[in-house]
Design an enzyme around this catalytic site. Structure first.
Site, short mmCIF file in Angstrom:
data_model
loop_
_atom_site.label_atom_id
_atom_site.label_comp_id
_atom_site.label_asym_id
_atom_site.label_seq_id
_atom_site.Cartn_x
_atom_site.Cartn_y
_atom_site.Cartn_z
N GLU A 1 -2.99 -0.21 -5.14
CA GLU A 1 -4.44 -0.18 -5.35
C GLU A 1 -5.22 -0.02 -4.05
O GLU A 1 -6.28 0.60 -4.03
CB GLU A 1 -4.89 -1.45 -6.08
N TYR A 2 -4.71 -0.57 -2.96
CA TYR A 2 -5.41 -0.39 -1.69
C TYR A 2 -5.44 1.08 -1.31
O TYR A 2 -6.51 1.64 -0.99
CB TYR A 2 -4.72 -1.21 -0.59
N SER A 3 -4.29 1.74 -1.34
CA SER A 3 -4.24 3.17 -1.02
C SER A 3 -5.11 3.98 -1.97
O SER A 3 -5.82 4.91 -1.55
CB SER A 3 -2.79 3.67 -1.08
N SER B 1 -7.77 3.05 -3.70
CA SER B 1 -9.20 2.84 -3.50
C SER B 1 -9.69 3.46 -2.19
O SER B 1 -10.79 4.01 -2.13
CB SER B 1 -9.54 1.35 -3.54
N LYS B 2 -8.87 3.41 -1.16
CA LYS B 2 -9.29 4.00 0.12
C LYS B 2 -9.31 5.53 0.04
O LYS B 2 -10.18 6.18 0.64
CB LYS B 2 -8.37 3.54 1.24
#
Length: 326
Positions: free
Chosen positions: A140-142, A144-145
């Site tokens: 999810e971090y990748s 969203s970024k």
């Protein structure tokens, strides 16, 4: 030298604090977004003026009045699975910051991204900025970024200049992220090298990052992306061992096989998704991808287009940490 007035998000974080120091030492002024009294006190102690608000507040433009440049460095960097809150912060927050900047009459902005948008769990060897994003994000971090990068590029037009910077493994003075966690893991006996840790990594000293951000704002092409790192890659195990040594901590000898961690990460991510976030495994595919295989970046574009050169060597940065701690 002409004074530039900056609006900065993420000012109380590791990168933000160093950006405030870097910019104010050059004679510029900084207004830093602060969500709490503690954050406001931290940025003001560094020489910035705090503006109390949240990334998603509708009155964000009020704090930007009189500023000429926005640096959007704030993000939810959690590498666990937090899709809803993380996506809102990183994607909707980016749109609100950049749209507010336009409303305030600001003409130039920089979005601070990450090499994590490229991660897929496989090695990335000396990739350039045009390396394609994976079809399916590793976490999810990748995700969203990467989505926030697209928001930033969509905001760029003839009236609003936006550039994007991607660092990798930011380290150095005043580190409240990588080094403290590394030291805690080593001291607790939880640190082990993945497959021996002999793969290469790019790193970015915080002073080199601040320099790269400044150059990207000055020379970057509208809508373009730039990698900023230290000059040459280094073996992951060697660098982590050197970081630990600056704090008088010995690195472990134990190693764990990558296949085992991949199995744990995959099963943990599945459990997290099925349970709606109630269950979490010991490691996620997102966190594993950042440090389990080679990830090295080609900074030729930054050197040729921005005039970027690292201004502090890895050896000098390590010596600084040894003298001053983090």
């Amino acid at each position: 030298m002409t004074t530039t007035h900056y609006f900065l998000t993420g000012g109380s974080g590791y990168i933000g604090r160093n950006l405030i120091r870097f910019l104010t030492e050059q004679g510029h002024s900084v207004v830093a977004l602060a969500r709490s009294n503690d954050s406001a006190a931290r940025v003001e102690a560094l020489g910035a003026r705090a503006f109390r608000a949240d990334l998603l507040d509708t009155d964000l433009a009020d704090g930007m009045v009189g500023c000429q440049v926005v640096i959007h460095a704030a993000a939810d960097t959690d590498h666990d699975n937090r899709s809803v809150s993380q996506y809102r912060t990183n994607v909707e927050g980016t749109f609100n910051v950049l749209n507010s900047a336009r409303q305030a009459g600001i003409k130039k902005a920089l979005y601070l991204s990450t090499e994590s948008v490229l991660l897929n769990g496989s090695p990335l060897r000396q990739v350039a900025e045009d390396h394609p994003l994976p079809k399916l994000a590793i976490g999810e971090y990748s995700r969203s970024k990467a989505a926030a990068e697209q928001v930033a590029r969509d905001c760029a037009d003839d009236e609003f200049h936006v550039v994007i910077v991607r660092p990798r493994f930011v380290w150095g003075r005043d580190d409240t992220t990588a080094l403290p966690h590394l030291v805690d893991a080593a001291k607790s006996g939880q640190l082990a090298w993945i497959n021996g840790g002999m793969y290469l990594t790019s790193t970015t000293h915080i002073l080199n990052l601040c320099t790269g951000i400044s150059l990207a704002l000055e020379h970057g092409k509208n809508g373009d992306i730039y990698f900023i790192t230290d000059d040459e890659p280094i073996e992951f195990r060697q660098f982590a061992t050197s970081l630990l040594a600056t704090q008088g901590v010995s690195a472990p000898d134990k190693s764990v096989p990558l296949w085992l961690l991949k199995t744990l990460a995959w099963s943990g991510d599945v459990a997290n998704r099925i349970s709606g976030g109630a269950l979490r495994g010991p490691v996620t595919r997102q966190s594993l991808a950042t440090s389990a295989v080679e990830v090295t970046l080609d900074i030729t574009k930054a050197k040729e287009k921005l005039g970027y050169q690292p201004i502090i060597s890895r050896a000098a940065g390590l010596a600084e940490l040894e003298r001053n701690g983090w």
